[in-house]
Design an enzyme around this catalytic site. Sequence first.
Site, PDB file in Angstrom:
ATOM      1  N   SER A 129      15.893  -5.717   6.546  1.00  0.00           N
ATOM      2  CA  SER A 129      17.316  -5.600   6.858  1.00  0.00           C
ATOM      3  C   SER A 129      17.946  -4.444   6.088  1.00  0.00           C
ATOM      4  O   SER A 129      18.853  -3.773   6.602  1.00  0.00           O
ATOM      5  CB  SER A 129      18.042  -6.911   6.547  1.00  0.00           C
ATOM      6  N   SER A 130      17.484  -4.194   4.870  1.00  0.00           N
ATOM      7  CA  SER A 130      18.060  -3.095   4.079  1.00  0.00           C
ATOM      8  C   SER A 130      17.704  -1.746   4.674  1.00  0.00           C
ATOM      9  O   SER A 130      18.557  -0.849   4.774  1.00  0.00           O
ATOM     10  CB  SER A 130      17.594  -3.180   2.624  1.00  0.00           C
ATOM     11  N   ASP A 176       9.251   0.952   5.177  1.00  0.00           N
ATOM     12  CA  ASP A 176      10.320   0.335   5.946  1.00  0.00           C
ATOM     13  C   ASP A 176      11.215   1.380   6.606  1.00  0.00           C
ATOM     14  O   ASP A 176      11.574   1.276   7.782  1.00  0.00           O
ATOM     15  CB  ASP A 176      11.158  -0.572   5.050  1.00  0.00           C
ATOM     16  N   LEU A 191      12.087  -8.658   6.743  1.00  0.00           N
ATOM     17  CA  LEU A 191      12.007  -7.881   7.978  1.00  0.00           C
ATOM     18  C   LEU A 191      12.811  -6.590   7.872  1.00  0.00           C
ATOM     19  O   LEU A 191      13.206  -6.001   8.868  1.00  0.00           O
ATOM     20  CB  LEU A 191      12.476  -8.719   9.165  1.00  0.00           C
ATOM     21  N   GLY A 219      17.139 -11.245   4.176  1.00  0.00           N
ATOM     22  CA  GLY A 219      16.278 -11.934   3.223  1.00  0.00           C
ATOM     23  C   GLY A 219      15.001 -12.486   3.819  1.00  0.00           C
ATOM     24  O   GLY A 219      14.307 -13.277   3.189  1.00  0.00           O
ATOM     25  N   THR A 275       0.822  -1.213   0.000  1.00  0.00           N
ATOM     26  CA  THR A 275       0.000   0.000   0.000  1.00  0.00           C
ATOM     27  C   THR A 275       0.854   1.260   0.000  1.00  0.00           C
ATOM     28  O   THR A 275       0.381   2.323  -0.392  1.00  0.00           O
ATOM     29  CB  THR A 275      -0.916   0.044   1.234  1.00  0.00           C
TER      30      THR A 275
END
Length: 411
Positions: A142-143, A197, A140, A137, A50
Amino acid sequence: MSAVTQIDAWTRHEGEARVRQAFAAAFGADGPEPGTWSAPGRVNLIGEHTDYNGGLCLPIALPHRTYVALRPRQDDLIRLASAQEPDGLRELRLADVAPGAVEGWTAYVAGVAWALAAQGLPVRGFDAVVDSCVPYGAGLSSSAALEAAVAVALDDVFDLGLAGADAEPDDAGRTVLAAACVRAENEIAGAPTGGMDQSASLRSREGHALLLDCLDSSVRHVPFDLDAFGLALLVVDTRAEHALVDGQYAARRATCEAAARTLGVQSLREVAPGAGLATALDRLTEASDDPATAVRRVRHVVTEIARVEALVALLDAGRVRECGPLLDASHTSLRDDYEVSCLELDVAVEAAREAGALGARMTGGGFGGSAIALVERDQVGQVEQAVAQAFAVRGLTAPAFLVATAAGPAN
């Protein structure tokens, strides 16, 4: 019962000690001591795909964090190392960072510096080492945790004045940092993600979920304390590694943007559920190049935004035990309409429900990664065992588990 794999979060002391040790190994003991900063991964409660459609989402920050030890330089040289990468020290010039010019994990780090410098902020080169307990990967973020940790580090060492004090974070300034992280991921790393994120990692509040309005980047902190209700949020890392740069994510984003143009709206946020959605789907059926796909994608986005609003209303009213069906409906929509689930995610969700979870869904971009389940606190082990057994029966790689609590932001 057989043992299951738990993904533990490091204490702040442990994370800082690890990354300082890694910095000393990479750069030696000469020169000033580096500072240390960290940023959390995130798990999204609801509101998937979204963010780039101007919608709503509801993530929480995880206690699992990425740590960076960083020391500023007087030139524009960037020297980087990672405890997770065996390729040793990498070097590049800030002036050379550009779209398509940097590959791999270093793009997420150098990209943040590039994005801040592009705004005219006084960023120079630096030496940095990263270490992390955010599963890579696993969907969650990580990037984003890596980007956010670097962002607050650069903010501090170059006196940008955006992050604010730990006790009083500057949300307006952190919005700027989040936008720089998004540019790094989109333009330098080449992953066309939205901003959920990065906002979760930089703008969350301990004990709260972050209601993010991706149309204007405004937020509201929604109390989220499952312990008070005898519940837990179980995260299942399916070990089916996902990637956001393989074209599938970009294809769905492109379909949504094309649908918005067909409907004559700036974003799919403008399409109301109910009668408005029905009208929009009729229009897409008539005018789209691939009407069946466009209808499914738009139906997911519009109904998912409505599910975010409904779940927030339940949390506000203290009706947490009624949230399960919304999680279930979200997974069905992501599986059938958005087509971003996979065997491992479906097995995890179905096994968790059969073992007593109040609701379960995939979380993150999809095509692998993690699932979440709302479970009774005293049934966490039971659900973990059931999911692990379901994976074993199907010959899948054994999953790993963590119980998510709403943690604090990057600092």
